[in-house]
Enzyme design. Structure first.
Site, PDB file in Angstrom:
ATOM      1  N   THR A  48       0.854  -1.185   0.000  1.00 27.57           N
ATOM      2  CA  THR A  48       0.000   0.000   0.000  1.00 27.57           C
ATOM      3  C   THR A  48       0.892   1.238   0.000  1.00 27.57           C
ATOM      4  OG1 THR A  48      -1.857   1.149   1.024  1.00 27.57           O
ATOM      5  CG2 THR A  48      -0.390  -0.042   2.524  1.00 27.57           C
ATOM      6  N   GLU A  49       0.526   2.219  -0.830  1.00 30.67           N
ATOM      7  CA  GLU A  49       1.410   3.347  -1.139  1.00 30.67           C
ATOM      8  C   GLU A  49       1.839   4.119   0.103  1.00 30.67           C
ATOM      9  OE1 GLU A  49      -1.423   2.347  -2.768  1.00 30.67           O
ATOM     10  OE2 GLU A  49      -1.962   4.074  -4.003  1.00 30.67           O
ATOM     11  N   ASN A  50       0.989   4.143   1.132  1.00 29.14           N
ATOM     12  CA  ASN A  50       1.333   4.951   2.297  1.00 29.14           C
ATOM     13  C   ASN A  50       2.397   4.295   3.164  1.00 29.14           C
ATOM     14  OD1 ASN A  50      -1.001   3.208   2.701  1.00 29.14           O
ATOM     15  ND2 ASN A  50      -1.034   3.967   4.778  1.00 29.14           N
TER      16      ASN A  50
END
Lengths: 223, 244
Positions: A48-50
């Site tokens: 997940t990008e975060n």
């Protein structure tokens, strides 16, 4: 008789193509459901990008830790082997060619592989998030989408009319009616609902569908 | 050397009108709510700072934290990737009324521009946004047969970040995915002010576990049990009328 796949069924079909050991990013919304349908015996690691690799399912209501969320800002959980990292490392994974698959939503996909999925035009507040980064770098960029818009217009087109997210980036489409690859700037039909003829499908598609060899039946369980 | 600051008001006292301020967080995770609220308190008392350019991934949610900073009228420009959220009413109204400027940046490009600012790299090439509206006006070059867009570094006068552990030398750890932009923003500002949940003695953080080395940090203020933006928003909190 199945007339079209639900988003859950499209997610199931996309999950069947994720191989053991793959690193996978799932876009916000319908694509997130792909994680629920990993075939037994295969272990995929979700990014997940975060800043998390290898996160687990959503926690029970009331058990959320708001420092542990996904890109859609929904709470997730830890699993053995989870790793945290900052945003520059996260997008190095994305652009640097380290992800095996990214599965995204779409407003339009062109036969050239161009994708439009971030803006429906100049009105309102524009927001892009990680969409433009995700379409570059993953070895495979696949799309899950209804085959046509709510008012029946093709979402698979010759050229996108909406603002582009990326140029020539999509390689496979899991639509509500078919599985279609993009090869050399053309749509190549791989699977279709057994209840539809190729001609029916062509009439709902905005660019020519090529068939190379037999077209398999798209068969998905009731979910 | 002691970078410890003893209260939040002192921590934000140096931020002046027109400055660029990076604020950590991805949505609520990592948002330095107490530092932001201290900045709003100062503005309410003194009328400063205003006309700020704020760099954050988002544009705030509800009426607390970054949204409250914008609602107070302190922000003239926002540089972000995703100015939408569950409740983005504050930014949306100002933007549609033409009262706040927006520079929209793809999320990974935003992160890399901040990293470049901290690393002394004035520009770099990325495949992201090539052929899209967000690449308009930017130089394009071809490398190994693919086209890339030139992006420039992003630097700030101040960075406000939330970390987990910190020591008086400025060494930091973060808590889970609250890390997000923190380590990058700490590098990219002339003055980096960090609220930490717990201040420890030097040596209290395993050197192997330090995520941000103290060289990137100018001030550390302890805020035990920091509020989560998500909890405030679920309680429909409004700053400055937050009951705590």
């Amino acid at each position: 008789m199945t007339t079209k796949l639900t988003p859950t069924q499209m997610a199931w079909r996309a999950a069947q193509d994720i191989t053991d050991g793959a690193y996978v990013n799932l876009g916000i919304g319908f694509p997130e459901m792909v994680a629920r349908f990993q075939p037994p015996g295969r272990e995929a690691i979700f990014h997940t990008e975060n800043g998390i690799l290898g996160f687990g399912e959503a926690p029970a209501a009331g058990e959320e830790d708001w420092d542990l969320i996904n890109a859609g800002k929904k709470a997730v959980t830890l699993k053995p082997g989870t790793a945290f990292f900052h945003h520059a490392d996260s997008f190095a994974m994305v652009r640097g060619g380290h992800l095996d698959v990214a599965i995204l939503g779409a407003y339009e996909v062109a036969e050239t592989g161009d994708l439009a999925n971030w803006s429906t035009g100049p009105r309102g507040v524009p927001a892009v998030g990680g969409a433009m980064d995700l379409v570059h770098g993953a070895k495979r960029v696949a799309v899950i989408t209804d085959h046509v818009t709510k008012d029946g217009r093709p979402k698979l087109v010759q050229r996108c009319s909406l603002p582009l997210t990326g140029v020539g980036c999509v390689t496979r489409i899991y639509s509500s009616l078919a599985v279609i690859d993009i090869e050399d700037g053309r749509f190549v039909l791989r699977e279709k609902l057994p209840t539809m003829s190729v001609e029916d499908l062509q009439s709902l598609t905005g660019a020519e569908l090529l068939t190379q060899g037999p077209v398999a039946d798209l068969i998905v369980p009731e979910l | 050397m002691d970078k410890t600051l003893h209260d939040l008001a002192t921590a934000v006292a140096g931020i002046e009108d027109g400055m660029t301020v990076m604020i950590g967080g991805f949505g609520g995770s990592g948002a330095p709510i107490e530092l932001i609220h201290a900045l709003i308190d100062r503005y309410r008392e003194t009328g400063h700072p205003k006309n700020l350019t704020v760099v954050n991934n988002n544009a705030g949610n509800g009426h607390v934290g970054l949204a409250a900073l914008i609602e107070a009228g302190m922000v003239s420009k926002l540089i972000c990737s995703f100015p939408r959220s569950a409740d983005p009413v504050v930014f949306t109204e100002l933007y549609l009324a033409g009262k706040i400027e927006l520079e929209l940046v793809p999320q990974g490009t935003l992160a890399e521009r901040i990293r470049a600012g901290g690393a002394g790299i004035p520009a770099f090439y990325t495949p992201t946004s090539y052929g899209t509206d967000l690449a308009q006006g930017k130089p394009v070059a071809e490398f190994e047969g693919r086209s890339y867009v030139q992006e420039r570094w992003l630097k700030a006068d101040y960075t406000l970040v939330k970390a987990h552990l910190g020591d008086r030398l400025g060494n930091l750890t973060y808590r889970m995915a609250a890390r997000n932009f923190g380590p990058l923003m700490c590098m990219a500002a002339a003055n980096t002010i960090v609220q930490v949940s717990r201040l420890v003695e030097p040596g209290g953080i395993d050197p192997e576990a330090v995520v941000t080395p103290g060289i990137f940090v100018q001030g550390v203020v302890e805020v035990p049990n920091p509020t989560q933006e998500e909890d405030l928003n679920r309680a429909k909190a409004v700053y400055p009328e937050v009951s705590q």
